[in-house]
Design a protein around this motif. Structure first.
Motif, PDB file in Angstrom:
ATOM      1  N   LYS A  52       0.836  -1.197   0.000  1.00 17.52           N
ATOM      2  CA  LYS A  52       0.000   0.000   0.000  1.00 17.52           C
ATOM      3  C   LYS A  52       0.874   1.252   0.000  1.00 17.52           C
ATOM      4  O   LYS A  52       0.568   2.247  -0.669  1.00 17.52           O
ATOM      5  CB  LYS A  52      -0.922  -0.028   1.218  1.00 17.52           C
ATOM      6  CG  LYS A  52      -2.230   0.689   1.074  1.00 17.52           C
ATOM      7  CD  LYS A  52      -2.991   0.327  -0.176  1.00 17.52           C
ATOM      8  CE  LYS A  52      -4.461   0.284  -0.025  1.00 17.52           C
ATOM      9  NZ  LYS A  52      -5.208   0.188  -1.281  1.00 17.52           N
ATOM     10  N   TYR A  67      -5.098  -6.399  -1.828  1.00 18.06           N
ATOM     11  CA  TYR A  67      -5.980  -6.030  -0.723  1.00 18.06           C
ATOM     12  C   TYR A  67      -7.450  -6.375  -0.979  1.00 18.06           C
ATOM     13  O   TYR A  67      -8.200  -6.603  -0.020  1.00 18.06           O
ATOM     14  CB  TYR A  67      -5.832  -4.531  -0.430  1.00 18.06           C
ATOM     15  CG  TYR A  67      -4.467  -4.188   0.112  1.00 18.06           C
ATOM     16  CD1 TYR A  67      -4.196  -4.248   1.473  1.00 18.06           C
ATOM     17  CD2 TYR A  67      -3.413  -3.854  -0.737  1.00 18.06           C
ATOM     18  CE1 TYR A  67      -2.936  -3.957   1.982  1.00 18.06           C
ATOM     19  CE2 TYR A  67      -2.145  -3.562  -0.245  1.00 18.06           C
ATOM     20  CZ  TYR A  67      -1.909  -3.618   1.114  1.00 18.06           C
ATOM     21  OH  TYR A  67      -0.657  -3.348   1.592  1.00 18.06           O
ATOM     22  N   GLY A 108      -5.671 -11.237  -1.623  1.00 18.93           N
ATOM     23  CA  GLY A 108      -6.213 -10.911  -0.309  1.00 18.93           C
ATOM     24  C   GLY A 108      -7.106 -12.009   0.224  1.00 18.93           C
ATOM     25  O   GLY A 108      -7.066 -12.329   1.426  1.00 18.93           O
ATOM     26  N   LEU A 141      -8.206  -5.985   5.769  1.00 17.15           N
ATOM     27  CA  LEU A 141      -7.293  -5.872   4.636  1.00 17.15           C
ATOM     28  C   LEU A 141      -7.777  -4.799   3.659  1.00 17.15           C
ATOM     29  O   LEU A 141      -7.006  -3.943   3.205  1.00 17.15           O
ATOM     30  CB  LEU A 141      -7.182  -7.227   3.940  1.00 17.15           C
ATOM     31  CG  LEU A 141      -5.949  -7.503   3.086  1.00 17.15           C
ATOM     32  CD1 LEU A 141      -4.677  -7.355   3.912  1.00 17.15           C
ATOM     33  CD2 LEU A 141      -6.027  -8.903   2.480  1.00 17.15           C
ATOM     34  N   GLN A 142      -9.052  -4.822   3.358  1.00 24.20           N
ATOM     35  CA  GLN A 142      -9.608  -3.886   2.388  1.00 24.20           C
ATOM     36  C   GLN A 142      -9.637  -2.449   2.913  1.00 24.20           C
ATOM     37  O   GLN A 142      -9.583  -1.500   2.140  1.00 24.20           O
ATOM     38  CB  GLN A 142     -11.029  -4.325   2.002  1.00 24.20           C
ATOM     39  CG  GLN A 142     -11.053  -5.628   1.226  1.00 24.20           C
ATOM     40  CD  GLN A 142     -12.461  -6.175   1.013  1.00 24.20           C
ATOM     41  OE1 GLN A 142     -13.444  -5.594   1.475  1.00 24.20           O
ATOM     42  NE2 GLN A 142     -12.560  -7.298   0.332  1.00 24.20           N
ATOM     43  N   TYR A 161      -7.359  -1.045   4.866  1.00 19.44           N
ATOM     44  CA  TYR A 161      -6.044  -0.498   5.203  1.00 19.44           C
ATOM     45  C   TYR A 161      -5.704   0.689   4.303  1.00 19.44           C
ATOM     46  O   TYR A 161      -5.880   0.629   3.085  1.00 19.44           O
ATOM     47  CB  TYR A 161      -4.953  -1.567   5.070  1.00 19.44           C
ATOM     48  CG  TYR A 161      -3.583  -1.036   5.465  1.00 19.44           C
ATOM     49  CD1 TYR A 161      -3.146  -1.105   6.782  1.00 19.44           C
ATOM     50  CD2 TYR A 161      -2.762  -0.423   4.531  1.00 19.44           C
ATOM     51  CE1 TYR A 161      -1.911  -0.595   7.157  1.00 19.44           C
ATOM     52  CE2 TYR A 161      -1.528   0.095   4.890  1.00 19.44           C
ATOM     53  CZ  TYR A 161      -1.104   0.004   6.199  1.00 19.44           C
ATOM     54  OH  TYR A 161       0.108   0.522   6.560  1.00 19.44           O
TER      55      TYR A 161
END
Length: 568
Positions: free
Chosen positions: A132, A220, A225, A244-245, A247
Motif C-alpha cells: 500500500k 488487498y 487478499g 485488509l480492504q 487499510y
C-alpha cells in the motif's frame, strides 16, 4: 547448538567489497542484495525517478531476500522531492486487526503466551502495509508503468537466482520457525537450500503477474487478499477481509531535528526510532563526543550511556499517536536534553539511569500514566535507497519483523506474512499495549540529512532495536570523524539498551572492551555486524554521489554516470 550460539559463532564469508562502494553523477542505488540494486539502477538508467526505482527494488527484494521482507511486510518510505524541497513519510506500517484483543496474548490459564510462541501465532500478523505504501508513493510520484517496474522481479522469480550466504545462514539460524508451506519452499525434499543452489519461486512469480495485470489493489481486494484471509482464518487468526480492504497508507509529515549544522529528517510516531535518533544525537552533541578518538573507550562509553538514557524514554513514552499523546516536544527540548546529559559521568555505569519526565517541557498534551519498560526482542528487516539524476531521493526500510516473519507462507502465492504485532507490549500497562486498529511502535529509521538545505546523506539499517544505534554511529563517523562512507559503515559499532549489557562487533578494540567491563558493563561480542547500513552521500559542489553497502550482507551499491549512462 542454539540460535544464540549460532549467531555468536557465525563467520561472515569473504565478499567483493568493491561492489559495495560506488560513485556516480546520474543516479545511485544501494540495497542488501545485488539483484535489487541492479534492478533499481536499470530503472534509473531507463529514465525512471527515485520512487520508480524504490518500488522496483521492493519487488526485487521480495524475491531475493524473502525471509526479511516481501509482499506481506510493513515499512516506512521517506521521499524527498527536489522540485518542492519537501520530504514526506509514506506510512506502510502494519496495523492491528479490528477483532484483536489483549486476551489473545494469554493462554487458557490466563498466563502470557511466551514471546517465542507469539512470533509464530497468526493473531500477531499485522495488516501488511508495504505494498500500500508503494502504491501511494507510485501514485504520488511515479512516472513509469507499474507492470514494467515489476517485470524484472517476475523474471528473477521464474528464472531463479543463486542462493547466497545470507539465505544459508538464515536457514541454519531460524529455519525451524517456518511452517509447512514455507518449509516446502525453503527445505525442498526436507533439505535446506544451501549457498550456490539456484532457487526459483514460481508461486511468487504468479502473484507478481496478478499484480502486474490488476494492480496492487489485487493484494488487498482481489484473490491474493482472499488467500491471505483464508490462510489466517485456517490458522485461527482474527484478521478479516474488512481489515485488509480498509487499510490505508498515509502520507505524513516527518519529524525534524538537527545535529550541529546538519538537519535531519526521519519518520515520526508511530515510528519510535526517529525521535530516539534525534534525542541520541542531541545528547552526543551536548557532550562533544568528537573530542574523543574514534576507537577510544571514552567515545564508546558515551555512546553506551546515551543509548541507555534514550531507550528508557523510548520504551516508556512511544506509542501510537492516535491512541495517546507522545511528548515529542518535551523529549527533544534543550532543557530536557541538558537534564538527561547530567546522568552521564566517566566514573562508571550509572545505576540511576531511568526514564525522565519530558512532560514539563511539552505543551501539546497532558501526562499519561507511566508505562512499564520491556526489553525489545531482536528483529530483522532490510533497508534500501535510490537517488535519481534530478536529485530526488527515496529511502525505505521494510520488514517481516523477524527472520521469516510469522513463518506462515500463503499457499500458491509464495510469500511470507509478518509478525509485526509482537512489537506490542502484551499487557495494558504500556502506552504500546496491544489494541485493535492500533500501530505497534516501530524501530525503522530511514533518514535523510541536509546541509545548507541540500541533501547531504541518506541512510538506514535493519536490526530491530539496534537500528537507531547503527544509524547514529554511521552519522557520527561521517560528520565528526570525517570518514569515507564505506569506512564509516565498516567501523565497529556497539548497541546498549536499558541494561548494562553491550553488544559489540567482534572487531571492536580489546582495550575498549576491557575498560568498559572494568566500569560495570557486560560485553557480548559477535562476528556479525550490528545492523546493515546502506547509504548514499551527495557532494553538491562536485555533483557526485557516493554509495556504500554494508559487508554484513551480500548487498551492493551501484552508481550511474551521465556520460555513458552505465553503472560504475
Amino acid at each position: 547448538m542454539n540460535t544464540r550460539e549460532i549467531f555468536l559463532n557465525q563467520k561472515i564469508p569473504d565478499i567483493n567489497r568493491e561492489e559495495q562502494r560506488a560513485i556516480g553523477d546520474f543516479g545511485m542505488t544501494a540495497s542488501a542484495t545485488k539483484q535489487s540494486s541492479e534492478i533499481g539502477a536499470q530503472v534509473l538508467k531507463n529514465g525512471g525517478n527515485a520512487v520508480d526505482a524504490i518500488v522496483a527494488m521492493q519487488f526485487a527484494l521480495a524475491v531475493s531476500e524473502p525471509f526479511n521482507t516481501g509482499l506481506g511486510a510493513s515499512g516506512f518510505l521517506l521521499v524527498y522531492n527536489q522540485y518542492s524541497g519537501k520530504t514526506k513519510v509514506i506510512n506502510g506500517h502494519s496495523k492491528a486487526p479490528d477483532q484483536l484483543t489483549s486476551d489473545m496474548c494469554r493462554n487458557e490459564k490466563g498466563e502470557p503466551i511466551p514471546f517465542s510462541e507469539r512470533t509464530i501465532n497468526a493473531n500477531f500478523i499485522g495488516i501488511p502495509g508495504i505494498l500500500k505504501a508503494m502504491e501511494t508513493a507510485f501514485n504520488t510520484y511515479g512516472t513509469m508503468p507499474l507492470d514494467r517496474l515489476i517485470e524484472p522481479s517476475v523474471q528473477l522469480a521464474e528464472e531463479g537466482m543463486e542462493v547466497n550466504w545470507l539465505w544459508d545462514m538464515a536457514l541454519k539460524m531460524y529455519g525451524d520457525r517456518v511452517g509447512t508451506t514455507a518449509k516446502s519452499f525453503f527445505f525442498p525434499d526436507n533439505v535446506p537450500l544451501v549457498k550456490g543452489e539456484i532457487v526459483k519461486n514460481k508461486e511468487l512469480a504468479h502473484t507478481l503477474r496478478i499484480i502486474q495485470e490488476k494492480g496492487i489493489d489485487a493484494f488487498y481486494h482481489g484473490e491474493i487478499g482472499d488467500a491471505i484471509i483464508q490462510l489466517i482464518n485456517n490458522e485461527n487468526g482474527c484478521m478479516s477481509k474488512e481489515d485488509l480492504q480498509g487499510y490505508e497508507s498515509k502520507i505524513q509529515e516527518p519529524i525534524l531535528g538537527s545535529y550541529k549544522d546538519f538537519h535531519i529528517v526521519t519518520p515520526s510516531p508511530p515510528n519510535g526510532a526517529g525521535v530516539s535518533l534525534l534525542q541520541l544525537l542531541k545528547i552526543l552533541e551536548k557532550v562533544k563526543i568528537e573530542q574523543y578518538p574514534v576507537n577510544s573507550w571514552e567515545k564508546h562509553y558515551l555512546l553506551a550511556e546515551a543509548m541507555r538514557i534514550v531507550f528508557t524514554d523510548k520504551l516508556t513514552y512511544m506509542g501510537d499517536p492516535d491512541f495517546t499523546h507522545i511528548p515529542v516536544e518535551g523529549l527533544l527540548h534543550p532543557e530536557y536534553i541538558a537534564e538527561r546529559v547530567k546522568l552521564i559521568n566517566f566514573e562508571g555505569l550509572n545505576q540511576g539511569v531511568d526514564f525522565g519526565n519530558p512532560w514539563k517541557y511539552d505543551k501539546k498534551g497532558v501526562q499519561s500514566e507511566d508505562s512499564l519498560h520491556r526489553e525489545l526482542q531482536g528483529g530483522e528487516t532490510t533497508h534500501f535507497t535510490a537517488v535519481d539524476s534530478w536529485g530526488n531521493i527515496a529511502v525505505c526500510t521494510s520488514s517481516l519483523e523477524h527472520y521469516f516473519g510469522s513463518g506462515i507462507m500463503v499457499p500458491g502465492y509464495g510469500f511470507l506474512l509478518n509478525n509485526d504485532l509482537t512489537d506490542f507490549y502484551p499487557t495494558e500497562e504500556s502506552v504500546n499495549d496491544l489494541q485493535a486498529n492500533k500501530y505497534p511502535v516501530s524501530s525503522k529509521c530511514p533518514t535523510i540529512i541536509f546541509k545548507d538545505e541540500k541533501p547531504f546523506m541518506t541512510l538506514g539499517s535493519p536490526g530491530g532495536p539496534t537500528i537507531v544505534a547503527s544509524v547514529a554511529q554511521v552519522i557520527l563517523h561521517v560528520i565528526d570523524y570525517k570518514m569515507d562512507l564505506k569506512e564509516a559503515i565498516e567501523q565497529p559499532r556497539i548497541y546498549n539498551s536499558t541494561a548494562p549489557t553491550i553488544l559489540c562487533d567482534g572487531s571492536l578494540n580489546e582495550e575498549v572492551k576491557s575498560k568498559l567491563s572494568s566500569i560495570g558493563f557486560e560485553i557480548i561480542g559477535t562476528d556479525i555486524a550490528i545492523g546493515n547500513v546502506q547509504a548514499v552521500l551527495m557532494d553538491q559542489e562536485k555533483n557526485i554521489m557516493y554509495g556504500a553497502a554494508d559487508s554484513s550482507r551480500p548487498g551492493v551499491a551501484i552508481g550511474i554516470f551521465k556520460e555513458n549512462n552505465e553503472g560504475y
